[in-house]
Design a protein around this motif. Structure first.
Motif, mmCIF file in Angstrom:
data_model
loop_
_atom_site.group_PDB
_atom_site.id
_atom_site.type_symbol
_atom_site.label_atom_id
_atom_site.label_comp_id
_atom_site.label_asym_id
_atom_site.label_seq_id
_atom_site.Cartn_x
_atom_site.Cartn_y
_atom_site.Cartn_z
ATOM 1 N N ARG A 93 13.501 32.439 8.403
ATOM 2 C CA ARG A 93 12.189 32.984 8.764
ATOM 3 C C ARG A 93 11.656 32.302 10.015
ATOM 4 N NH1 ARG A 93 7.546 30.810 8.851
ATOM 5 N NH2 ARG A 93 5.642 32.008 8.805
ATOM 6 N N GLU A 94 11.715 30.956 10.014
ATOM 7 C CA GLU A 94 11.238 30.202 11.166
ATOM 8 C C GLU A 94 12.016 30.572 12.423
ATOM 9 O OE1 GLU A 94 11.580 26.071 10.199
ATOM 10 O OE2 GLU A 94 9.675 26.041 9.132
ATOM 11 N N TYR A 95 13.328 30.621 12.294
ATOM 12 C CA TYR A 95 14.191 30.922 13.433
ATOM 13 C C TYR A 95 13.905 32.330 13.957
ATOM 14 C CZ TYR A 95 18.558 30.515 16.116
ATOM 15 O OH TYR A 95 19.492 30.422 17.113
ATOM 16 N N LEU A 97 11.121 34.193 13.570
ATOM 17 C CA LEU A 97 9.794 34.241 14.204
ATOM 18 C C LEU A 97 9.790 33.505 15.543
ATOM 19 C CD1 LEU A 97 7.354 33.722 11.197
ATOM 20 C CD2 LEU A 97 7.592 35.751 12.641
ATOM 21 N N PHE A 98 10.438 32.342 15.584
ATOM 22 C CA PHE A 98 10.514 31.569 16.816
ATOM 23 C C PHE A 98 11.134 32.411 17.924
ATOM 24 C CE2 PHE A 98 12.357 28.518 19.774
ATOM 25 C CZ PHE A 98 11.362 27.566 19.898
ATOM 26 N N PHE A 99 12.231 33.067 17.620
ATOM 27 C CA PHE A 99 12.891 33.867 18.647
ATOM 28 C C PHE A 99 12.143 35.157 18.948
ATOM 29 C CE2 PHE A 99 16.112 30.747 18.313
ATOM 30 C CZ PHE A 99 16.577 30.677 19.613
ATOM 31 N N PHE A 100 11.441 35.685 17.986
ATOM 32 C CA PHE A 100 10.587 36.840 18.277
ATOM 33 C C PHE A 100 9.515 36.447 19.294
ATOM 34 C CE2 PHE A 100 6.528 39.002 17.519
ATOM 35 C CZ PHE A 100 6.889 40.288 17.901
ATOM 36 N N SER A 153 1.349 30.786 19.299
ATOM 37 C CA SER A 153 2.074 31.544 18.278
ATOM 38 C C SER A 153 2.925 30.651 17.380
ATOM 39 C CB SER A 153 2.928 32.645 18.911
ATOM 40 O OG SER A 153 3.914 32.098 19.757
ATOM 41 N N TYR A 154 3.568 29.624 17.924
ATOM 42 C CA TYR A 154 4.368 28.729 17.085
ATOM 43 C C TYR A 154 3.481 28.009 16.086
ATOM 44 C CZ TYR A 154 7.962 28.929 20.799
ATOM 45 O OH TYR A 154 8.877 29.312 21.727
ATOM 46 N N ARG A 155 2.372 27.512 16.594
ATOM 47 C CA ARG A 155 1.442 26.746 15.758
ATOM 48 C C ARG A 155 0.824 27.625 14.678
ATOM 49 N NH1 ARG A 155 -3.470 24.170 15.467
ATOM 50 N NH2 ARG A 155 -3.191 21.930 15.296
ATOM 51 N N ARG A 156 0.557 28.865 15.013
ATOM 52 C CA ARG A 156 -0.142 29.777 14.110
ATOM 53 C C ARG A 156 0.789 30.460 13.114
ATOM 54 N NH1 ARG A 156 -2.532 32.294 10.841
ATOM 55 N NH2 ARG A 156 -4.085 33.899 11.129
ATOM 56 N N PHE A 157 1.997 30.839 13.558
ATOM 57 C CA PHE A 157 2.852 31.686 12.728
ATOM 58 C C PHE A 157 4.190 31.085 12.327
ATOM 59 C CE2 PHE A 157 0.279 34.646 15.314
ATOM 60 C CZ PHE A 157 -0.414 35.275 14.293
ATOM 61 N N VAL A 158 4.774 30.222 13.148
ATOM 62 C CA VAL A 158 6.130 29.739 12.872
ATOM 63 C C VAL A 158 6.121 28.454 12.068
ATOM 64 C CG1 VAL A 158 8.341 29.062 13.885
ATOM 65 C CG2 VAL A 158 6.963 30.839 14.988
#
Length: 178
Positions: A93-95, A97-100, A153-158
């Motif tokens: 999931r993290e990977y 979202l991170f790449f998205f 976005s990383y801080r908020r979603f990933v």
């Protein structure tokens, strides 16, 4: 007496301490994020210029490849250093979202490069269809805008914060103890 009314920031000795307590974690995260991003930027910059100039690859293709490789390094640095203290969710999931979100950041950088090279370059080719213009559009403008988006976005979603309170159920009174 300095002439300042009581309660102004100059007369509150605890203001700086309060700000550090309130935003210190954010400053630390931002510093680590900047360090990881700086290293990824160097990889992106060197690889882009190697592919575009040294290998003769078209600039947009070179930027896409260099960003994907740099993003992989940034994911590892951010997951295991910048936000290592945050709750871990499923790695896939993290990977994903991170790449998205990196894809969106890549779109920002490539969009800036494309506007410069093909939009402005159609009007002023001697200025905007040069390696210097490609680097400015891609790495200064594109990376700058993309970095702001990525941090948010990383801080908020990933890499979500551990212990973030869930939304209470309708009709639930948090003070009732139930």
């Amino acid at each position: 007496m300095t002439g300042d009314p009581p309660g102004t920031p100059q007369t509150r000795p605890g203001l700086v301490r309060s700000l550090v307590e309130r935003f210190g974690h954010l400053v630390r995260e931002l510093s680590k994020f900047a360090t990881v991003g700086g290293l990824a930027f160097l990889v992106d910059f060197a690889l882009f210029n190697y592919l575009a100039s040294g290998r003769g690859m078209p600039p947009v293709a070179a930027k896409t490849i260099s960003t994907v490789i740099a993003a992989t390094l940034a994911f590892l640095g951010n997951r295991f250093w910048t936000w290592r203290h945050r709750q871990r969710s499923h790695p896939a999931r993290e990977y994903a979202l991170f790449f998205f979100f990196n894809g969106v950041g890549l779109g920002i950088a490539v969009g800036c490069l494309a506007v410069s090279r093909y939009g402005l370059g159609a009007v002023w080719p001697s200025v905007f269809q040069t390696p210097l213009a490609d680097n400015i559009a891609s790495f200064i403008v594109g990376t700058g805008l993309g970095t702001l988006f990525r941090f948010w976005s990383y801080r908020r979603f990933v890499f979500v914060e551990a212990g973030t309170p869930a939304v209470p159920a309708p009709g639930h009174d948090p003070g009732s103890g139930a």
